[in-house]
Design an enzyme around this catalytic site. Structure first.
Site, short mmCIF file in Angstrom:
data_model
loop_
_atom_site.label_atom_id
_atom_site.label_comp_id
_atom_site.label_asym_id
_atom_site.label_seq_id
_atom_site.Cartn_x
_atom_site.Cartn_y
_atom_site.Cartn_z
N TYR A 19 0.80 -1.22 0.00
CA TYR A 19 0.00 0.00 0.00
C TYR A 19 0.84 1.27 0.00
CZ TYR A 19 1.18 -0.70 4.90
OH TYR A 19 1.87 -0.94 6.06
N GLU A 84 10.92 -4.37 6.03
CA GLU A 84 9.86 -3.89 6.92
C GLU A 84 10.18 -4.10 8.41
OE1 GLU A 84 7.90 -2.05 5.59
OE2 GLU A 84 7.23 -2.77 3.65
#
Length: 140
Positions: A19, A84
């Site tokens: 996203y 991440e």
């Protein structure tokens, strides 16, 4: 141990939903250049937060945020976990936690932001817009 864990994760869910900076046209899209883009979807179960140089998502209802879904392999998943800061042995200690989300392409992994988002602007619809590229950090 780690490789076995990643293989099991991919066997169960060989897709990732992104996203933010991993989407096409953004600064970290190259991380998925060898993955297969399955397409876009809109999910009402995530709200995005503008963290500054990148967004973070939380399990919170929205009007629908845009995600891209990719078919990935073990190498992609290992690289994304590092990018991440997902910590397999201590997920709550990393910047992001990896969980499954339902998409129109089937279940996909999604990275959810761990820290507090108090005071961060929420994005309830559409997608995150990358700030001026001069202040975008490459690690995200």
């Amino acid at each position: 141990m780690l490789l076995r864990y990643l293989r099991e994760a991919i066997a169960d869910t060989p897709r990732v939903a992104v996203y933010g900076t991993l989407k096409q046209g953004f600064n970290n899209a190259y991380w998925l250049k060898s993955a297969t883009l399955l397409g876009s979807d809109i999910t009402p179960v995530l709200t995005l937060y503008d963290i500054g140089p990148y967004p973070g998502a939380k399990w919170q209802p929205s009007k629908g945020v845009t995600i891209e879904v990719y078919r990935i392999n073990v190498d992609h998943l290992a690289q994304l976990d590092r990018l991440e800061d997902y910590r397999i042995d201590a997920p709550s200690e990393g910047e992001y936690v990896r969980q499954q989300i339902t998409t129109c392409f089937g279940l996909a992994w999604v990275y959810l932001y761990n820290p507090s988002v108090v005071g961060k602007p929420a994005i309830y619809e559409g997608g995150w817009r990358m700030p001026n590229s001069s202040n975008v950090q490459q690690r995200r």
